[in-house]
Scaffold this motif. Structure first.
Motif, mmCIF file in Angstrom:
data_model
loop_
_atom_site.group_PDB
_atom_site.id
_atom_site.type_symbol
_atom_site.label_atom_id
_atom_site.label_comp_id
_atom_site.label_asym_id
_atom_site.label_seq_id
_atom_site.Cartn_x
_atom_site.Cartn_y
_atom_site.Cartn_z
ATOM 1 N N SER A 180 20.775 -30.742 58.061
ATOM 2 C CA SER A 180 19.530 -30.079 58.443
ATOM 3 C C SER A 180 19.015 -29.219 57.289
ATOM 4 N N LEU A 207 14.828 -16.405 58.109
ATOM 5 C CA LEU A 207 14.637 -17.530 59.027
ATOM 6 C C LEU A 207 15.932 -17.847 59.759
ATOM 7 N N GLN A 208 17.039 -17.832 59.015
ATOM 8 C CA GLN A 208 18.329 -18.173 59.595
ATOM 9 C C GLN A 208 18.716 -17.160 60.673
ATOM 10 N N LYS A 246 15.306 -30.308 56.635
ATOM 11 C CA LYS A 246 14.365 -29.352 57.230
ATOM 12 C C LYS A 246 13.958 -28.259 56.270
ATOM 13 N N ARG A 298 16.655 -15.309 62.462
ATOM 14 C CA ARG A 298 15.790 -15.500 63.631
ATOM 15 C C ARG A 298 16.294 -16.655 64.480
ATOM 16 N N ARG A 299 16.721 -17.745 63.788
ATOM 17 C CA ARG A 299 17.193 -18.921 64.500
ATOM 18 C C ARG A 299 18.475 -18.588 65.284
ATOM 19 N N HIS A 314 17.724 -16.530 68.358
ATOM 20 C CA HIS A 314 17.161 -17.406 69.381
ATOM 21 C C HIS A 314 18.270 -18.203 70.080
ATOM 22 N N LEU A 315 19.194 -18.763 69.269
ATOM 23 C CA LEU A 315 20.271 -19.581 69.827
ATOM 24 C C LEU A 315 21.190 -18.728 70.706
#
Lengths: 382, 121
Positions: free
Chosen positions: A310, A359-360, A314, A362-363, A366-367
């Motif tokens: 990814s 970004l990491q 991505k 935030r991800r 969220h997870l």
């Protein structure tokens, strides 16, 4: 009748030059892999507060030489279940493209095997040919570890090929040639390409680490999961050819590509007066990059296969495409100066480095929130 | 002989050298090494367990998806190389043309992304 150097017939001279080139390159590959393995073990040892090779020869310098002799005198077992023809062909299939890459590397003005006008495309093609040998080795071994290692390697190498080549194309946009000699000659001043397109250098460095199967991208041979990946069934000199010679040879090739494209190749003080001095500068730059590779190995842990894929598809590919587009537009808009390209590239590099952890995080937040929700509903249901 | 065909002759000789060198090295090694084959040594290595079946079976299809995506982008790269060399001659016209081409491919990548093709199970 035309007369070549030293008053020889041009054809005779070409043949002599070819023989010398072949012998030099084979000697270079053998010596550099011996030296690089020693250097790798020593630098890892220093970074981990150990001593490293010590007993064989002064400072352990003869250790890898002894290891090579041992490998040659060692039985190479071929298990009963293997696909014989492919199993035997695989070492040559990974070694040959690596050796053929050296023919276009510009070591010094008088020391270039062949200045092909599509040199960079040729190197990119040979880089992807190595995958074939690795997949064949994994398949022919008829071993589950080997097969998984070979397939992972195929997935990883072909994925990271794309951002790697896109970064090379960005450099070609700035230089305007695919010939390795012309690319070097375009960077005579102190401002080499690394100051103009640093983001392309960073993305190529990452994909070069993946292309050469080095940590943190050494999943094809992750010893804690796969024994030795596609090398599990190989032993003796077959293993030595595939791992020691080819891997370290490939490291030298990708570091030479980076040196030529971004660090100015053979250019350095004194090269204009004494052209052969270029070898020294080229070697110094290549070894500096190799030490960076070893430093990365000592610092970073291995990635997981899903993270690896990814990250490539991505993040790395969109970033390299964006970089390519921005560079192309700015080069057409300002045909006389490289300053706007340099400014845009530095801004993109800083944004890339700063935004990636944000970004990491935030991800991950969220997870984690989703996981908490799921466990909450599960406990309510029970 | 023109200069560039001489260059490619060098390339072919280097390819030949690679194969010959590996063959010579392995033959030399074969002459000096011991050869004592036993049934245990010839068995496929599986961490000391008895190997169950052959490895030549089915394996996950993700590899095919990534291989297909790779083919798409590799073809793109082949178009990018000649354009990158000549793009100053083509100017804005070539840039827009290449922009449309890359946009279509990026749309394809985005579609694959939304479809979950880039997720590794």
């Amino acid at each position: 009748m035309p007369v070549g150097p030293f008053g020889l017939d041009p054809l005779v001279w070409a043949i002599i030059r070819l023989i010398v080139a072949v012998v030099l390159v084979v000697a270079l590959i053998l010596n550099s892999s011996l030296l690089l393995i020693y250097l790798e073990r020593k630098t890892q040892a220093i970074m981990q507060d150990r001593i490293g090779p010590y007993h064989t020869g002064p400072f352990g310098l003869l250790q890898t030489f002894a290891d090579a002799l041992k490998l040659i005198a060692k039985e190479d077992v071929r298990a009963g279940q293997t696909d014989v023809a492919f199993f035997i062909a695989a070492p040559a299939l990974v070694f040959t493209p690596m050796l053929a890459s050296y023919v276009v590397l510009p070591f010094a003005p008088p020391l270039v095997g062949a200045d092909i006008n599509i040199g960079l495309l040729y190197l990119a093609t040979l880089g992807s040919m190595g995958v074939l040998g690795i997949v064949i080795a994994g398949w022919a071994s008829n071993n589950k570890y080997s097969l998984v290692g070979g397939l992972r390697s195929a997935g990883q190498l072909i994925s990271y090929e794309v951002p790697g080549i896109l970064s090379l194309v960005t450099a070609v946009l700035v230089v305007g040639s695919l010939s390795m000699v012309k690319i070097t000659e375009s960077q005579t001043g102190p401002i080499t390409n690394i100051f103009i397109i640093p983001l392309a250098f960073a993305t190529y460095l990452v994909s070069a680490l993946a292309e050469t199967n080095r940590t943190p991208f050494d999943l094809p041979e992750a010893e804690s999961e796969l024994v030795a990946g596609y090398l599990t069934e190989y032993s003796g000199m077959r293993w030595g050819t595939m791992l020691a010679l080819t891997e370290y040879g490939n490291v030298v090739v990708v570091c030479s590509i980076m040196t030529t494209l971004w660090l100015g190749g053979w250019n350095g003080p004194g090269v204009a007066a004494v052209p052969i001095l270029g070898v020294v500068w080229f070697t110094l730059k290549v070894y500096a990059l190799i030490l960076v590779f070893m430093w990365v190995r000592a610092t970073l842990p291995r990635l997981r296969i899903d993270q690896l894929m990814s990250f490539c598809w991505k993040i790395l590919i969109p970033v390299t495409l964006l970089n390519l587009a921005v560079t192309a537009v700015l080069l057409i808009a300002f045909p006389t100066t490289l300053l706007p390209v340099a400014i845009a590239n530095w801004i993109l590099l800083v944004a890339f480095v700063v935004l990636l952890p944000v970004l990491q995080q935030r991800r991950l937040r969220h997870l984690r929130a989703r996981l908490r929700e799921r466990t909450a509903t599960a406990s309510l249901a029970s | 002989m023109p200069d560039y065909s001489l260059s490619y002759f060098y390339v072919f000789v280097f390819f030949g050298t690679g194969a010959v060198f590996v063959a010579a090295l392995l033959t030399a090694s074969g002459l000096v090494q011991p050869k004592k084959k036993t049934a245990e040594k010839l068995r496929t290595y599986e961490s000391g367990e008895e190997p169950v079946g052959s490895a030549w079976g089915r394996y996950p299809t993700h590899f095919y998806i990534f291989a297909l995506l790779f083919v798409v982008f590799d073809v793109e790269v082949i178009f990018l190389f000649p354009w990158a060399v000549l793009f100053r001659t083509f100017g804005w016209y070539g840039l827009v043309e290449m922009g449309i081409f890359i946009f279509i491919l990026v749309a394809g990548l985005f579609y694959a992304w939304r479809k979950g093709a880039l997720t590794w199970y």
